[in-house]
Scaffold this motif. Structure first.
Motif, PDB file in Angstrom:
ATOM      1  N   LYS A  31      94.609  23.848 -15.619  1.00  0.00           N
ATOM      2  CA  LYS A  31      93.149  23.824 -15.577  1.00  0.00           C
ATOM      3  C   LYS A  31      92.648  22.933 -14.446  1.00  0.00           C
ATOM      4  O   LYS A  31      93.013  21.764 -14.350  1.00  0.00           O
ATOM      5  CB  LYS A  31      92.600  23.331 -16.913  1.00  0.00           C
ATOM      6  CG  LYS A  31      92.909  24.257 -18.086  1.00  0.00           C
ATOM      7  CD  LYS A  31      92.327  23.699 -19.387  1.00  0.00           C
ATOM      8  CE  LYS A  31      92.639  24.628 -20.561  1.00  0.00           C
ATOM      9  NZ  LYS A  31      92.077  24.107 -21.831  1.00  0.00           N
ATOM     10  N   GLU A  73      93.317  28.113 -14.138  1.00  0.00           N
ATOM     11  CA  GLU A  73      92.039  28.414 -14.771  1.00  0.00           C
ATOM     12  C   GLU A  73      90.993  27.393 -14.332  1.00  0.00           C
ATOM     13  O   GLU A  73      91.272  26.196 -14.262  1.00  0.00           O
ATOM     14  CB  GLU A  73      92.204  28.348 -16.298  1.00  0.00           C
ATOM     15  CG  GLU A  73      90.923  28.501 -17.090  1.00  0.00           C
ATOM     16  CD  GLU A  73      91.125  28.245 -18.578  1.00  0.00           C
ATOM     17  OE1 GLU A  73      90.115  28.210 -19.304  1.00  0.00           O
ATOM     18  OE2 GLU A  73      92.280  28.050 -19.001  1.00  0.00           O
ATOM     19  N   VAL A  75      87.656  25.313 -15.034  1.00  0.00           N
ATOM     20  CA  VAL A  75      86.801  24.814 -16.118  1.00  0.00           C
ATOM     21  C   VAL A  75      85.626  24.121 -15.440  1.00  0.00           C
ATOM     22  O   VAL A  75      85.737  22.994 -14.964  1.00  0.00           O
ATOM     23  CB  VAL A  75      87.554  23.833 -17.033  1.00  0.00           C
ATOM     24  CG1 VAL A  75      86.646  23.350 -18.151  1.00  0.00           C
ATOM     25  CG2 VAL A  75      88.806  24.481 -17.598  1.00  0.00           C
ATOM     26  N   VAL A  98      92.006  18.777 -17.797  1.00  0.00           N
ATOM     27  CA  VAL A  98      92.156  19.361 -16.466  1.00  0.00           C
ATOM     28  C   VAL A  98      93.107  18.488 -15.657  1.00  0.00           C
ATOM     29  O   VAL A  98      93.253  17.286 -15.910  1.00  0.00           O
ATOM     30  CB  VAL A  98      90.798  19.490 -15.744  1.00  0.00           C
ATOM     31  CG1 VAL A  98      89.841  20.364 -16.549  1.00  0.00           C
ATOM     32  CG2 VAL A  98      90.164  18.132 -15.460  1.00  0.00           C
TER      33      VAL A  98
END
Length: 390
Positions: A31, A73, A75, A98
């Motif tokens: 993340k 990903e 965020v 993250v």
């Protein structure tokens, strides 16, 4: 069930859980946090950088992800162009697992997140926060976990002054500065110092503030002065309105600014017929012939149906530099990632090839963009050499 069979069943289930757990861990995504101005006064910058971040992550995932196939990903949260919200978003990202943060866009919002990312030991890359000392603490010591991919305000101001003197042959300048903005005052101070060091004269200084919409008083003063160039380092909204009003009232003098001009909103407010002889220091140009840049432009157009600007490019480079560091070091462990970021050398990004210096700033050239009839007609690399610097 006998005791023996019960033990065997338990072992089978244990193996199943272990293998299943490992598979689940392998499937976990990496993340990357985004702390961006998606609403409020700086929304045009934040949204542009988010678009760059999303494209970077798409490309990395299409090429197999990071660290032996883990997907990435984003965020992302909206800091609403607000200092308190910027700090709140940073804290939220720290607690959400993250591996690093990109953003915010502006220097003020970036400063608000520094205590949180420092305490949380979270590697952070700023795309466009150009404040001179933002990567240093109050004692002048480099902040271990903070980096940026843009050049600093002092560099922009010096480059603009050098360009005005060397390329535009300006000898007399007027400086209009937003005294409420550290960004604007940083650029203006360095422009003035450099321009005067080159033998130029500052014949008029005047002030404005963010949110101003009527520049008639300043323009009247300019009409009564003999100047070769006007340096007005502000953001796109005020710059666009100023350009329109100044040109409409007969001022044809070249107008210079910083990367805050880099938005289509500026030309919309100025109108194409008045957006002539406008120059600004920037980080990226669509007219570059570099293959990396042209590939990025095409990929961006394919994804979004429009051309990218400097802030999309900076958002892309910030994300890519962070993911490059993770891949190079082979882990998401914060200490290792921040050390890899510090060791970034000759990274060929879409905003130039750069190496991180000892203060976590990129060593790179500035681009001076020229607008005529609202369109980019030239983008010159301008390097501030030691012999020209103050």
């Amino acid at each position: 069930m006998s005791y023996k069979k019960l033990v065997q069943f338990g072992l089978v289930m244990l193996v199943y859980l272990l293998v299943g757990g490992q598979t689940a861990l392998a499937a976990q995504s990496i993340k990357i946090g985004g702390n961006y101005e998606l609403s409020g006064a700086a929304a045009a910058y934040g949204q542009a950088m988010k678009d760059g971040l999303d494209l970077a992550i798409d490309q990395v995932n299409q090429n197999g992800g990071l660290l032996d196939g883990q997907s990435v990903e984003a965020v992302v949260y909206d800091n609403k162009s607000d200092l308190t919200e910027s700090a709140s978003v940073a804290q939220r990202l720290v607690t959400e697992g993250v591996v690093g943060i990109v953003g915010p866009a502006t220097t003020g919002n970036a400063q608000a997140e520094i205590p949180l990312i420092t305490k949380g030991q979270l590697p952070t890359v700023l795309p466009a926060a150009t404040g001179d000392t933002i990567t240093l603490d109050d004692q002048g010591k480099v902040l271990d976990y903070l980096f940026r991919v843009c050049f600093a305000d002092s560099y922009q101001g010096i480059a603009a002054a050098g360009y005005a003197h060397d390329q535009l042959k300006a000898q007399k300048a007027a400086v209009v500065v937003d005294t409420t903005s550290d960004y604007a005052t940083g650029l203006a101070d360095n422009f003035k110092a450099k321009f005067q060091a080159l033998g130029g004269q500052i014949v008029l200084e005047d002030s404005m503030a963010a949110g101003d919409v009527d520049f008639s008083v300043i323009i009247t003063k300019l009409l009564n002065q003999d100047v070769d160039v006007i340096y007005m380092p502000t953001y796109y909204t005020e710059a666009g309105l100023f350009i329109h009003q100044a040109r409409e009232l007969g001022i044809q003098t070249p107008i210079l600014g910083g990367d805050g001009y880099s938005s289509q909103i500026l030309t919309q407010l100025a109108s194409n017929e008045y957006a002539n002889e406008i120059y600004y220091t920037d980080h990226f140009s669509l007219v570059s012939e570099d293959k990396t840049v042209q590939d990025f432009i095409q990929a961006f157009k394919d994804k979004y149906g429009k051309e990218p600007g400097a802030f999309e490019a900076l958002g892309y480079d910030a994300a890519m530099v962070l993911m490059d560091a993770i891949e190079r070091v082979g882990t998401t462990e914060p200490q290792a990632v921040k050390e890899a970021l510090a060791q970034t050398k000759d990274y060929h990004g879409v905003t130039g090839t750069f190496t991180m210096d000892e203060n976590h700033n990129p060593l790179k050239t500035a681009i001076v963009v020229q607008l005529e009839e609202g369109q980019v007609v030239a983008a010159d690399n301008y390097e501030v050499s030691d012999s020209k610097s103050n």
